[in-house]
Scaffold this active site. Structure first.
Site, PDB file in Angstrom:
ATOM      1  N   GLU A  24      -4.953  -6.400  14.728  1.00  0.00           N
ATOM      2  CA  GLU A  24      -4.436  -5.090  14.320  1.00  0.00           C
ATOM      3  C   GLU A  24      -5.565  -4.057  14.341  1.00  0.00           C
ATOM      4  OE1 GLU A  24      -2.556  -4.215  10.320  1.00  0.00           O
ATOM      5  OE2 GLU A  24      -0.718  -4.491  11.455  1.00  0.00           O
ATOM      6  N   GLU A  27      10.556  -4.467   4.726  1.00  0.00           N
ATOM      7  CA  GLU A  27      10.716  -5.865   4.321  1.00  0.00           C
ATOM      8  C   GLU A  27      10.374  -6.055   2.845  1.00  0.00           C
ATOM      9  OE1 GLU A  27       9.033  -4.659   6.916  1.00  0.00           O
ATOM     10  OE2 GLU A  27       8.782  -6.130   8.519  1.00  0.00           O
ATOM     11  N   LYS A  75       9.303  -0.714  14.249  1.00  0.00           N
ATOM     12  CA  LYS A  75       9.910  -0.417  12.934  1.00  0.00           C
ATOM     13  C   LYS A  75      10.982   0.654  13.098  1.00  0.00           C
ATOM     14  CE  LYS A  75       5.677  -0.917  10.124  1.00  0.00           C
ATOM     15  NZ  LYS A  75       4.734  -0.186   9.275  1.00  0.00           N
ATOM     16  N   LYS A  87       0.838  -1.199   0.000  1.00  0.00           N
ATOM     17  CA  LYS A  87       0.000   0.000   0.000  1.00  0.00           C
ATOM     18  C   LYS A  87       0.876   1.253   0.000  1.00  0.00           C
ATOM     19  CE  LYS A  87      -3.533   2.439   2.607  1.00  0.00           C
ATOM     20  NZ  LYS A  87      -4.444   2.467   3.740  1.00  0.00           N
ATOM     21  N   HIS A 100      -4.864 -32.831  17.893  1.00  0.00           N
ATOM     22  CA  HIS A 100      -3.717 -33.649  18.294  1.00  0.00           C
ATOM     23  C   HIS A 100      -2.550 -32.794  18.755  1.00  0.00           C
ATOM     24  CE1 HIS A 100      -5.764 -37.234  16.833  1.00  0.00           C
ATOM     25  NE2 HIS A 100      -6.230 -36.434  15.890  1.00  0.00           N
ATOM     26  N   GLY A 149      -4.876  -1.638   4.873  1.00  0.00           N
ATOM     27  CA  GLY A 149      -4.061  -2.764   4.406  1.00  0.00           C
ATOM     28  C   GLY A 149      -4.713  -4.107   4.661  1.00  0.00           C
ATOM     29  N   ARG A 150      -5.256  -4.296   5.862  1.00  0.00           N
ATOM     30  CA  ARG A 150      -5.837  -5.599   6.206  1.00  0.00           C
ATOM     31  C   ARG A 150      -7.236  -5.795   5.622  1.00  0.00           C
ATOM     32  NH1 ARG A 150      -4.721  -2.366  10.361  1.00  0.00           N
ATOM     33  NH2 ARG A 150      -6.410  -1.512  11.626  1.00  0.00           N
TER      34      ARG A 150
HETATM   35  O1  F6P Z   1       3.076  -2.801   9.791  1.00  0.00           O
HETATM   36  C1  F6P Z   1       1.733  -3.020   9.657  1.00  0.00           C
HETATM   37  C2  F6P Z   1       1.272  -2.744   8.270  1.00  0.00           C
HETATM   38  O2  F6P Z   1       1.198  -1.369   8.069  1.00  0.00           O
HETATM   39  C3  F6P Z   1      -0.052  -3.424   7.995  1.00  0.00           C
HETATM   40  O3  F6P Z   1      -1.118  -2.723   8.458  1.00  0.00           O
HETATM   41  C4  F6P Z   1       0.005  -3.583   6.521  1.00  0.00           C
HETATM   42  O4  F6P Z   1      -0.931  -4.495   6.063  1.00  0.00           O
HETATM   43  C5  F6P Z   1       1.432  -4.031   6.342  1.00  0.00           C
HETATM   44  O5  F6P Z   1       2.153  -3.280   7.298  1.00  0.00           O
HETATM   45  C6  F6P Z   1       2.008  -3.842   4.982  1.00  0.00           C
HETATM   46  O6  F6P Z   1       1.993  -2.502   4.575  1.00  0.00           O
HETATM   47  P1  F6P Z   1       2.184  -2.117   3.065  1.00  0.00           P
HETATM   48  O7  F6P Z   1       1.098  -2.718   2.269  1.00  0.00           O
HETATM   49  O8  F6P Z   1       2.158  -0.606   3.033  1.00  0.00           O
HETATM   50  O9  F6P Z   1       3.525  -2.628   2.613  1.00  0.00           O
END
Ligand code: F6P
Length: 527
Positions: free
Chosen positions: A333, A198, A492, A192, A364, A247-248
Site C-alpha cells: 500500500e 466494512e 470502494k 482512523k 511443504h 493507517g498502516r
Molecule cells: O482502504 C485502505 C485503508 O484506507 C487503509 O489504508 C487503512 O488502514 C484501512 O483502509 C482502514 O481505514 P480506517 O482505519 O480509516 O478504517
C-alpha cells in the site's frame, strides 16, 4: 533517478553479476559472509546470499546518496509534509518517542490515557464488571498491526482474550462472537476515519449483538471524534490520534489499545521502545551500516537491477504467522505506486509483490517453485535465535530448516553432483539419465536472513520499525509518495451502488460483465 549516473552504475554491476553464480561469488571472496552481514545490537541482516558484492553495494549506496535519502530522512523526522498529496507530515515515530511530536498534539497524554484504560480493563475494573474477551473491529491498518502483534506476543498476553474482526463477511463477526458473553466482552471499534464501510457495518452488528450492554461495552479509536460521538460511544471510552499517523503505521497509537489490553502497559512501552531504538539507529547510523537502508538497497537491487517482481517473507516462527500479511499492507500500500511525487510516470518498477507464510510449513507448499520453478523469488528469512518457551530441540529443528533453505536456494545441487550421487547409490545409467534433470537444483537463488535473539515486545517493535524505514528508503529512491493510497478508492466507490442491487434487487447502472455477474448471483441465490 533512472537517468542518473548512480542508476547506470548500479545496472552496470547487475550486468556484471547476473551471470555469476552465488557459488562463484562465495568462492571468489572468502570474507564474503562477514563482509555482507550487518548488525545493530542483537539484530542482524545477512545479505551474503544476495546476488551482489561489495562493489555493487557501494554503487547502491551511491544511488541512495544521489536520491537524497539522507535529506529526505531529515525532512521526514522534522515533520515536513512528505505525504504531499494529502498535505500531511508522516510522524508515527513520534508515537514511540522516536521523533518530536507536532506542537500542540498531546501525544504523551493520549498514550497515558489509553494505557490507563488498558490497565483498568485488565484489572477487571471497567463499570459493568470484568471483561473476559476483547473484540477489535477494524480493517487494514486498524486490524493487521494489532492482530499480527497479538499473535507474535502470545506469551505476553496475560489479560483478557483478544479477538479480531475485519471482514464485512458477516461470518467473521458471527464466528468470532459465537460462545462469547456480551456482558463480559469489550468491543473496540478501531478506524482512523470512522467511515470505512466494512468497519462501520461490523460495528453496528456488534452493537446489536451487545444489546443492553452496548452502552458500557464499546470503546473507539479514531481521529474522527465526532464520528465516534455520533455512533454513541461516550467520550471517556474514545481514544484519538492524528492525521500524521498513516493507517498502516498506526499500531503505535491508540490503534494498539487491544494489544495493550492483552500485554499490559509495561510491555506495550517496551514494544514502543524497541521501535524507538530502530528510529534512533535509522536516523543516526551512516548509510553503510544502517540496517533499514541496507535492506532497502537489497530490495532495489532485486527489483530494479535484477528485475525480480516478488518477495517471499518467510518467518521461521509460528507466532509471526501474520507478519507476511502485515508487511503486505505496509509495503504494497505504501510503494505500490506508478507516478512520482510530481505526478510523472515513475519510469521504473516500484514495490514488489510481498507474500509468504511461516516456515517450515511453506517448505511443504510453495517452496518447490522457489527452488525449481522458472521465476526467481527472493526470500526474506526471519528467525529468533532462542525460543520464548518452546522445546529447544524443536527450535533447533526450526532453525536448521531455515538455514538449510537459504543454503539450498543459494548453492543448489547441480546435475553432475546428482549423477555422481545416484551412481554411488547404485542407480542404473538409464535411471540416472532420466531422473537427474528432475533432481537437480539450479541454485543461485537469493535470500536475506534476518536474525535476532528472542521474540519479545522490544524485538517485535524494532523489527516492525526496521521494515517501516526500509519502505521509506525505497519510496525515497523511487521518488514516490509512500504515504497515500488512492488506489483503494475506486473499488470502494464502485461497490456502493452495487449493494442495493445485490441486497434488494434494485436496478444498477453498470458494465455488461458486472451486470451478467449480478444476474448470475441472483439466479444462484434464488435456487
Ligand atoms: O482502504 C485502505 C485503508 O484506507 C487503509 O489504508 C487503512 O488502514 C484501512 O483502509 C482502514 O481505514 P480506517 O482505519 O480509516 O478504517
Amino acid at each position: 533517478m533512472t537517468t542518473t549516473e548512480a542508476w547506470t552504475a548500479v545496472h552496470d554491476h547487475a550486468a556484471r553479476l547476473k551471470p555469476v553464480h552465488l557459488r562463484r561469488l562465495f568462492a571468489a571472496d572468502p570474507g564474503r559472509a562477514a563482509a555482507l552481514a550487518f548488525a545493530e545490537d542483537d539484530l542482524s541482516v545477512d545479505l551474503s546470499k544476495e546476488k551482489l558484492d561489495r562493489a555493487a553495494l557501494d554503487a547502491l549506496l551511491g544511488l541512495a546518496r544521489a536520491a537524497g535519502v539522507e535529506a529526505q530522512r531529515a525532512a521526514l523526522f522534522a515533520g515536513a509534509p512528505v505525504n504531499a498529496t494529502e498535505g500531511r507530515a508522516v510522524l508515527h515515530m513520534a508515537l514511540r518517542g522516536g521523533a518530536p511530536a507536532p506542537a500542540g498534539d498531546d501525544v504523551d497524554g493520549t498514550r497515558e490515557r489509553f494505557l490507563a484504560f488498558a490497565e483498568t480493563v485488565r484489572a477487571g475494573q471497567l463499570p459493568g464488571g470484568p471483561v473476559r474477551d476483547v473484540v477489535n473491529i477494524g480493517i487494514g491498518g486498524s486490524d493487521l498491526g494489532p492482530a499480527m502483534a497479538a499473535r507474535a506476543l502470545v506469551p505476553d498476553c496475560d489479560g483478557p482474550r483478544l479477538h479480531f474482526v475485519s471482514n464485512v463477511d458477516g461470518a467473521h463477526l458471527a464466528d468470532t462472537v459465537a460462545g462469547l458473553d456480551p456482558a463480559r466482552t469489550l468491543v473496540i471499534v478501531a478506524s482512523k476515519t470512522f467511515t470505512t464501510q466494512e468497519t462501520m457495518a461490523n460495528a453496528r452488528l456488534a452493537r446489536d449483538w451487545l444489546g443492553a450492554h452496548a452502552a458500557e461495552r464499546m470503546a473507539a479509536v479514531s481521529t474522527n471524534l465526532d464520528g465516534c460521538a455520533a455512533f454513541g460511544i461516550p467520550q471517556e471510552r474514545v481514544f484519538g490520534f492524528w492525521d500524521w499517523v498513516g493507517g498502516r503505521y498506526s499500531l503505535w497509537s491508540a490503534i494498539g489499545l487491544v494489544l495493550a489490553i492483552g500485554i499490559g502497559a509495561a510491555r506495550f512501552r517496551a514494544f514502543l521502545a524497541g521501535a524507538a531504538a530502530m528510529d534512533r539507529h535509522f536516523r543516526e547510523a551512516p548509510l553503510e551500516r544502517n540496517l533499514p537502508v541496507l535492506l532497502a538497497l537489497a530490495g532495489i537491487w532485486r527489483r530494479n537491477a535484477m528485475g525480480w517482481p516478488s518477495v517471499a517473507v518467510i518467518p521461521y516462527d509460528q507466532r509471526l504467522a501474520r507478519l507476511p500479511a502485515y508487511l503486505q499492507q505496509l509495503d504494497m500500500e505504501s510503494n505500490g505506486k506508478r507516478v512520482t511525487r510530481a505526478g510523472a510516470p515513475v519510469g521504473t518498477a516500484t514495490g514488489p509483490v510481498i507474500w509468504g507464510e511461516p516456515g517450515t510449513n511453506a517448505q511443504h507448499s510453495f517452496f518447490q517453485l522457489i527452488h525449481q520453478g522458472t521465476d526467481v523469488v527472493p526470500v526474506d528469512f526471519i528467525a529468533a535465535a532462542t525460543p520464548r518457551d518452546a522445546d529447544p530441540r524443536h527450535h533447533a529443528m526450526l532453525l536448521a530448516n531455515c538455514l538449510a533453505q537459504g543454503q539450498a536456494l543459494a548453492f543448489g545441487r547441480d546435475t553432475a553432483e546428482v549423477e555422481a550421487e545416484m551412481a554411488a547409490a547404485g542407480a542404473a545409467p538409464e535411471a540416472i539419465a532420466r531422473l537427474a534433470p528432475h533432481r537437480s537444483f539450479p541454485g543461485d537463488r537469493p535470500s536475506t536472513t534476518i536474525l535476532f535473539r528472542r521474540l519479545d515486545p522490544h524485538a517485535l517493535g524494532r523489527l516492525i520499525a526496521l521494515f517501516e524505514h526500509k519502505v521509506f528508503v525505497q519510496g525515497a529512491i523511487w521518488g514516490v509518495n509512500s504515504y497515500d493510497q488512492w488506489g483503494v478508492e475506486l473499488g470502494k466507490a464502485l461497490a456502493r451502488p452495487l449493494i442495493p442491487a445485490l441486497a434488494e434487487g434494485a436496478a444498477a447502472e453498470t458494465d455488461p460483465s458486472t451486470r451478467a455477474l449480478i444476474d448470475r448471483i441472483r439466479a444462484l441465490a434464488a435456487g
